[in-house]
Scaffold this motif. Structure first.
Motif, mmCIF file in Angstrom:
data_model
loop_
_atom_site.group_PDB
_atom_site.id
_atom_site.type_symbol
_atom_site.label_atom_id
_atom_site.label_comp_id
_atom_site.label_asym_id
_atom_site.label_seq_id
_atom_site.Cartn_x
_atom_site.Cartn_y
_atom_site.Cartn_z
ATOM 1 N N GLU A 1 -1.930 12.322 3.991
ATOM 2 C CA GLU A 1 -1.772 12.486 2.548
ATOM 3 C C GLU A 1 -2.534 11.427 1.761
ATOM 4 O OE1 GLU A 1 2.289 12.966 1.345
ATOM 5 O OE2 GLU A 1 2.694 14.372 2.963
ATOM 6 N N PHE A 2 -2.973 10.379 2.433
ATOM 7 C CA PHE A 2 -3.659 9.289 1.730
ATOM 8 C C PHE A 2 -5.012 8.975 2.350
ATOM 9 C CE2 PHE A 2 0.934 8.432 1.482
ATOM 10 C CZ PHE A 2 1.100 8.557 0.122
ATOM 11 N N ALA B 1 9.920 3.227 4.876
ATOM 12 C CA ALA B 1 10.755 4.165 4.129
ATOM 13 C C ALA B 1 11.033 3.615 2.735
ATOM 14 C CB ALA B 1 12.060 4.422 4.865
ATOM 15 N N ASP B 2 11.292 2.317 2.658
ATOM 16 C CA ASP B 2 11.578 1.673 1.373
ATOM 17 C C ASP B 2 10.362 1.718 0.458
ATOM 18 O OD1 ASP B 2 13.061 0.150 -0.485
ATOM 19 O OD2 ASP B 2 12.094 -1.685 0.220
ATOM 20 N N ALA B 3 9.170 1.664 1.054
ATOM 21 C CA ALA B 3 7.936 1.665 0.260
ATOM 22 C C ALA B 3 7.543 3.063 -0.210
ATOM 23 C CB ALA B 3 6.801 1.059 1.075
ATOM 24 N N GLY B 4 8.311 4.063 0.213
ATOM 25 C CA GLY B 4 7.990 5.428 -0.205
ATOM 26 C C GLY B 4 6.795 6.014 0.517
ATOM 27 N N VAL B 5 6.484 5.486 1.705
ATOM 28 C CA VAL B 5 5.410 6.065 2.508
ATOM 29 C C VAL B 5 5.996 7.274 3.235
ATOM 30 C CG1 VAL B 5 3.818 5.651 4.427
ATOM 31 C CG2 VAL B 5 4.314 3.813 2.815
ATOM 32 N N PRO B 6 5.392 8.455 3.084
ATOM 33 C CA PRO B 6 5.983 9.633 3.726
ATOM 34 C C PRO B 6 5.974 9.544 5.249
ATOM 35 C CG PRO B 6 3.936 10.217 2.605
ATOM 36 C CD PRO B 6 4.201 8.790 2.300
ATOM 37 N N MET B 7 7.115 9.837 5.837
ATOM 38 C CA MET B 7 7.247 9.746 7.296
ATOM 39 C C MET B 7 7.967 10.977 7.829
ATOM 40 S SD MET B 7 8.107 5.929 8.467
ATOM 41 C CE MET B 7 9.552 5.728 7.481
ATOM 42 N N ARG B 8 7.575 11.381 9.020
ATOM 43 C CA ARG B 8 8.185 12.521 9.676
ATOM 44 C C ARG B 8 9.577 12.166 10.182
ATOM 45 N NH1 ARG B 8 6.777 14.777 14.536
ATOM 46 N NH2 ARG B 8 5.512 13.018 15.151
ATOM 47 N N ASP B 9 9.761 10.910 10.530
ATOM 48 C CA ASP B 9 11.016 10.471 11.126
ATOM 49 C C ASP B 9 11.101 8.944 11.059
ATOM 50 O OD1 ASP B 9 13.424 10.700 12.402
ATOM 51 O OD2 ASP B 9 12.655 11.940 14.029
ATOM 52 N N LEU B 10 12.302 8.424 11.187
ATOM 53 C CA LEU B 10 12.452 6.975 11.277
ATOM 54 C C LEU B 10 12.287 6.566 12.744
ATOM 55 C CD1 LEU B 10 15.587 6.408 9.022
ATOM 56 C CD2 LEU B 10 13.265 5.670 8.515
ATOM 57 N N GLY C 1 0.794 -1.210 0.000
ATOM 58 C CA GLY C 1 0.000 0.000 0.000
ATOM 59 C C GLY C 1 0.824 1.256 0.000
ATOM 60 N N PRO C 2 0.226 2.431 0.114
ATOM 61 C CA PRO C 2 -1.184 2.678 0.425
ATOM 62 C C PRO C 2 -2.116 2.081 -0.626
ATOM 63 C CG PRO C 2 0.086 4.709 0.471
ATOM 64 C CD PRO C 2 0.967 3.666 -0.072
ATOM 65 N N LEU D 1 2.911 10.043 7.768
ATOM 66 C CA LEU D 1 2.044 11.156 7.374
ATOM 67 C C LEU D 1 0.856 10.600 6.593
ATOM 68 C CD1 LEU D 1 4.904 13.548 6.303
ATOM 69 C CD2 LEU D 1 3.636 13.620 8.431
#
Lengths: 230, 231
Positions: free
Chosen positions: B105-106, B137-146, B46-47, B102
């Motif tokens: 966004e979806f 992170a690898d999936a390109g899901v937007p994140m504020r931080d790891l 996903g998303p 985040l």
């Protein structure tokens, strides 16, 4: 382009100052600009954005996409455009002529499984997507070969002013249409031409972030042309 | 008295950490993470559109975590299928990760996080959270931080980092505190405590945990950057 300093990860501070405008893949926390994706940092003027290495297709208004008809209803079609949201195309946006809906089964125009090139006309706040096929080049796809790449690599496949895609087209003697959603339609006179073009597209997908990609592609296409002549 | 650790580590030293990303081809993003003998694979889907539609949220997306231990991952065979404990850890993982994703966004979508523990030696939920964070992170899901996660605890009378199963079962008593912390902002998004500990010891344990999380965070950053050609 492949320097480590240009590759950013989520949560990394990639800029400072209130005069920088955060673009896609960047958020602002106070004065600091933070990357939200894994990708390449890109600065153009005052805008700062991150070009992601992967991820699903996020639709934007005006995108030209390649979709597959998923369902036919009374006066519209549902189209799978990849990514999390599916789209709708109404009869008036898809067919040029008058149709008496009471008497016509609209699946004679497009049926389930057909591939179409369409443009995103509108995205509502609830993410329902309307497509249109009124416009140059927007049509149903017949024959040819469809391959897919990561949606984030579409700009790299097209290249500056279409340089990359033009060189692939010319070298393989094919017609190629790239959808912003990552689907690529290839049509050539010979099956081999299509396969060769698909190989080049796959190579762009794999090595999009490396140095000297254009040379690599030219070399690959050039070599094959030489082999063909022999 | 716990004078020396069973595996000769220093008290504030974690087990060898290894991480790799993009290990599952069919997933949008994936990661493998190991903390000593604890080994986990995480994969993201996903998303994607959330079904059934009545649970869709028109304003934000949803993160859904599945934690699973394989039958052969522990000494006694674990009965397959989700147990009470696994459902709970799924929820814990979701709560640890969601503040940094985040998802606004979806809208109307779900990000599915699947983690499979194929070898367990304590700290499986921490390893799962670390792996899931990398996979997101690898999936390109937007994140504020790891998000990095590690367990700290008290074994006997010593504050130790990254407990093994043997230490958790220490006969004089052990306290286990899994902590999840964001790398840059150092926000704690998850903290559990199993056992007894004094306030002073707890504060000391938090400091040790922070150090452990930072170490993992540095590795996570390195792994993500190395994948794309930069060394």
């Amino acid at each position: 382009m492949s320097d480590t300093k240009d590759i950013v990860v989520p949560g990394e501070v990639i800029g400072k100052g209130i005069d920088i405008i955060p673009g896609s893949g960047v958020i602002r926390e106070g004065e600091e600009l933070i990357s939200t994706l894994v990708g390449l940092k890109n600065v153009s003027g005052r805008a700062l954005r991150v070009i992601p290495f992967g991820g699903v297709y996020i639709p934007r208004e005006g995108d030209t996409i390649i979709g597959e008809i998923e369902d036919v209803s009374f006066s519209s079609w549902h189209v799978n455009i990849g990514g999390p949201y599916s789209a709708t195309i109404t009869v008036s946006e898809a067919v040029g002529e008058y149709i008496d809906l009471q008497k016509t089964d609209i699946s004679k125009y497009y049926k389930i499984g057909d591939k179409v090139i369409a443009k995103i006309k509108d995205i509502s706040t609830s993410k329902s997507i309307l497509l249109t096929m009124r416009g140059p080049g927007l049509r149903k796809l017949e024959e040819g070969y469809i391959t897919s790449i990561s949606p984030s690599k579409v700009p790299r496949l097209i290249g500056k002013n279409g340089s990359m895609i033009t060189s692939i087209k010319e070298a393989t003697n094919t017609t190629i249409t790239v959808g912003q959603n990552g689907l690529v339609w290839i049509r050539g006179k010979e099956r081999e031409d299509e396969i060769k073009a698909a190989e080049a597209v796959a190579m762009v997908n794999k090595d999009s972030h490396t140095h000297g990609l254009t040379e690599k592609i030219n070399e690959m296409l050039g070599d094959k042309n030489v082999q063909k002549k022999i | 008295m716990y004078k020396k650790r069973f595996d000769n580590r220093k008290f504030d030293e974690s087990r060898p950490i290894e991480a790799t990303i993009s290990v599952v081809e069919n997933a949008t993003g994936s990661a493998h993470f190991s903390l000593g003998n604890t080994k986990v694979i995480a994969a993201i889907e996903g998303p994607k559109t959330l079904h059934p539609r009545r649970i869709q949220d028109p304003e934000r997306g949803l993160v859904r975590c599945t934690y699973d231990m394989m039958s052969f991952s522990v000494d006694d065979r674990k009965r397959p299928g989700p147990s009470r404990r696994e459902i709970e850890i799924g929820l814990v993982m979701k709560n640890a990760l969601q503040p940094f994703v985040l998802i606004k966004e979806f809208p109307k979508t779900v990000v599915d996080v699947y983690t499979e523990v194929y070898q367990a030696d304590a700290g499986t939920r921490c390893a799962s959270i670390c792996a899931a964070s990398l996979a997101l992170a690898d999936a390109g899901v937007p994140m504020r931080d790891l998000v990095a996660s590690v367990s700290v605890g008290k074994v006997g009378d010593k504050i130790v980092l990254d407990l093994t199963k043997k230490e958790e079962d220490y006969e004089e008593g052990a306290t286990d505190i899994p902590i999840s912390m964001s790398g840059r902002t150092k926000e704690i998004s998850h903290l559990q405590l199993d056992g007894c500990i004094t306030l002073d010891e707890f504060k000391k344990a938090l400091d040790v945990g922070e150090k452990g999380c930072q170490e993992i965070y540095e590795l996570q950053k390195k792994v993500l950057k190395e994948k794309y050609g930069g060394v």
